[in-house]
Scaffold this motif. Structure first.
Motif, PDB file in Angstrom:
ATOM      1  N   SER A  16       0.826  -1.203   0.000  1.00 23.69           N
ATOM      2  CA  SER A  16       0.000   0.000   0.000  1.00 23.69           C
ATOM      3  C   SER A  16       0.860   1.253   0.000  1.00 23.69           C
ATOM      4  O   SER A  16       0.539   2.234  -0.673  1.00 23.69           O
ATOM      5  N   PHE A  17       1.935   1.231   0.763  1.00 20.83           N
ATOM      6  CA  PHE A  17       2.826   2.385   0.831  1.00 20.83           C
ATOM      7  C   PHE A  17       3.468   2.643  -0.529  1.00 20.83           C
ATOM      8  O   PHE A  17       3.549   3.788  -0.974  1.00 20.83           O
ATOM      9  N   LEU A  18       3.906   1.600  -1.198  1.00 17.57           N
ATOM     10  CA  LEU A  18       4.528   1.775  -2.511  1.00 17.57           C
ATOM     11  C   LEU A  18       3.519   2.280  -3.541  1.00 17.57           C
ATOM     12  O   LEU A  18       3.853   3.125  -4.378  1.00 17.57           O
ATOM     13  N   LEU A  19       2.292   1.792  -3.479  1.00 19.04           N
ATOM     14  CA  LEU A  19       1.254   2.285  -4.382  1.00 19.04           C
ATOM     15  C   LEU A  19       0.965   3.759  -4.122  1.00 19.04           C
ATOM     16  O   LEU A  19       0.819   4.548  -5.056  1.00 19.04           O
ATOM     17  N   LEU A  20       0.926   4.134  -2.857  1.00 21.17           N
ATOM     18  CA  LEU A  20       0.715   5.535  -2.510  1.00 21.17           C
ATOM     19  C   LEU A  20       1.852   6.408  -3.024  1.00 21.17           C
ATOM     20  O   LEU A  20       1.622   7.490  -3.569  1.00 21.17           O
ATOM     21  N   LEU A  21       3.086   5.939  -2.887  1.00 18.04           N
ATOM     22  CA  LEU A  21       4.228   6.692  -3.417  1.00 18.04           C
ATOM     23  C   LEU A  21       4.137   6.847  -4.935  1.00 18.04           C
ATOM     24  O   LEU A  21       4.409   7.920  -5.474  1.00 18.04           O
ATOM     25  N   LEU A  22       3.758   5.783  -5.622  1.00 20.25           N
ATOM     26  CA  LEU A  22       3.639   5.835  -7.075  1.00 20.25           C
ATOM     27  C   LEU A  22       2.558   6.820  -7.504  1.00 20.25           C
ATOM     28  O   LEU A  22       2.787   7.646  -8.398  1.00 20.25           O
ATOM     29  N   LEU A  23       1.396   6.750  -6.878  1.00 16.60           N
ATOM     30  CA  LEU A  23       0.311   7.663  -7.237  1.00 16.60           C
ATOM     31  C   LEU A  23       0.670   9.115  -6.925  1.00 16.60           C
ATOM     32  O   LEU A  23       0.330  10.024  -7.689  1.00 16.60           O
ATOM     33  N   THR A  24       1.369   9.333  -5.823  1.00 14.34           N
ATOM     34  CA  THR A  24       1.798  10.687  -5.478  1.00 14.34           C
ATOM     35  C   THR A  24       2.776  11.222  -6.506  1.00 14.34           C
ATOM     36  O   THR A  24       2.672  12.372  -6.957  1.00 14.34           O
ATOM     37  N   ASP A  25       3.719  10.389  -6.910  1.00 13.96           N
ATOM     38  CA  ASP A  25       4.691  10.808  -7.915  1.00 13.96           C
ATOM     39  C   ASP A  25       4.011  11.120  -9.247  1.00 13.96           C
ATOM     40  O   ASP A  25       4.304  12.133  -9.882  1.00 13.96           O
ATOM     41  N   LEU A  26       3.080  10.260  -9.658  1.00  9.31           N
ATOM     42  CA  LEU A  26       2.344  10.518 -10.896  1.00  9.31           C
ATOM     43  C   LEU A  26       1.562  11.819 -10.824  1.00  9.31           C
ATOM     44  O   LEU A  26       1.520  12.577 -11.790  1.00  9.31           O
ATOM     45  N   TYR A  27       0.955  12.067  -9.666  1.00  9.54           N
ATOM     46  CA  TYR A  27       0.162  13.281  -9.523  1.00  9.54           C
ATOM     47  C   TYR A  27       1.045  14.526  -9.607  1.00  9.54           C
ATOM     48  O   TYR A  27       0.697  15.504 -10.274  1.00  9.54           O
ATOM     49  N   PHE A  28       2.192  14.487  -8.938  1.00  7.01           N
ATOM     50  CA  PHE A  28       3.063  15.667  -8.964  1.00  7.01           C
ATOM     51  C   PHE A  28       3.733  15.870 -10.327  1.00  7.01           C
ATOM     52  O   PHE A  28       3.999  16.993 -10.727  1.00  7.01           O
ATOM     53  N   ALA A  35      -6.092  14.142 -18.731  1.00 13.31           N
ATOM     54  CA  ALA A  35      -6.337  12.696 -18.699  1.00 13.31           C
ATOM     55  C   ALA A  35      -6.068  12.132 -17.305  1.00 13.31           C
ATOM     56  O   ALA A  35      -6.846  11.311 -16.802  1.00 13.31           O
ATOM     57  N   LEU A  36      -4.991  12.565 -16.684  1.00 15.04           N
ATOM     58  CA  LEU A  36      -4.689  12.049 -15.354  1.00 15.04           C
ATOM     59  C   LEU A  36      -5.680  12.584 -14.327  1.00 15.04           C
ATOM     60  O   LEU A  36      -6.057  11.882 -13.389  1.00 15.04           O
ATOM     61  N   GLY A  37      -6.121  13.814 -14.521  1.00 19.14           N
ATOM     62  CA  GLY A  37      -7.157  14.357 -13.640  1.00 19.14           C
ATOM     63  C   GLY A  37      -8.427  13.533 -13.714  1.00 19.14           C
ATOM     64  O   GLY A  37      -9.092  13.295 -12.700  1.00 19.14           O
ATOM     65  N   ALA A  38      -8.763  13.084 -14.916  1.00 19.69           N
ATOM     66  CA  ALA A  38      -9.952  12.243 -15.093  1.00 19.69           C
ATOM     67  C   ALA A  38      -9.771  10.882 -14.414  1.00 19.69           C
ATOM     68  O   ALA A  38     -10.716  10.344 -13.826  1.00 19.69           O
TER      69      ALA A  38
END
Length: 80
Positions: A16-28, A35-38
């Motif tokens: 879960s922590f790694l997924l959160l890090l990945l999603l945070t990096d993608l968002y930033f 497309a990513l906002g959608a």
């Protein structure tokens, strides 16, 4: 804490922590792209539905008395 306990806790928490890090990096990196906002806008209700479903099932299973149900309802109302 013994080594097997630490290993089990790591196995539960690390994905879960790694997924959160990945999603945070993608968002930033790509947060301003439409497309990513959608994608994030679509994920949010799905996550809310999963959390609500799990909470409902846990409540049905574990809240056995009227006092427990009223306390849970009051707690939810305070949180909202």
């Amino acid at each position: 804490m013994a080594f097997p306990d630490l290993l089990a806790a790591t196995g539960v928490l690390l994905p879960s922590f790694l997924l959160l890090l990945l999603l945070t990096d993608l968002y930033f990196r790509y947060g301003e792209l439409d497309a990513l906002g959608a994608v994030f806008a679509g994920i949010t209700p799905a996550i809310a539905a999963v959390i609500t479903s799990v909470a409902w099932r846990m409540g049905k299973k574990n809240l056995t008395g009227t006092a427990q149900r009223l306390l849970a309802l009051a707690s939810a109302a305070i949180l909202l």
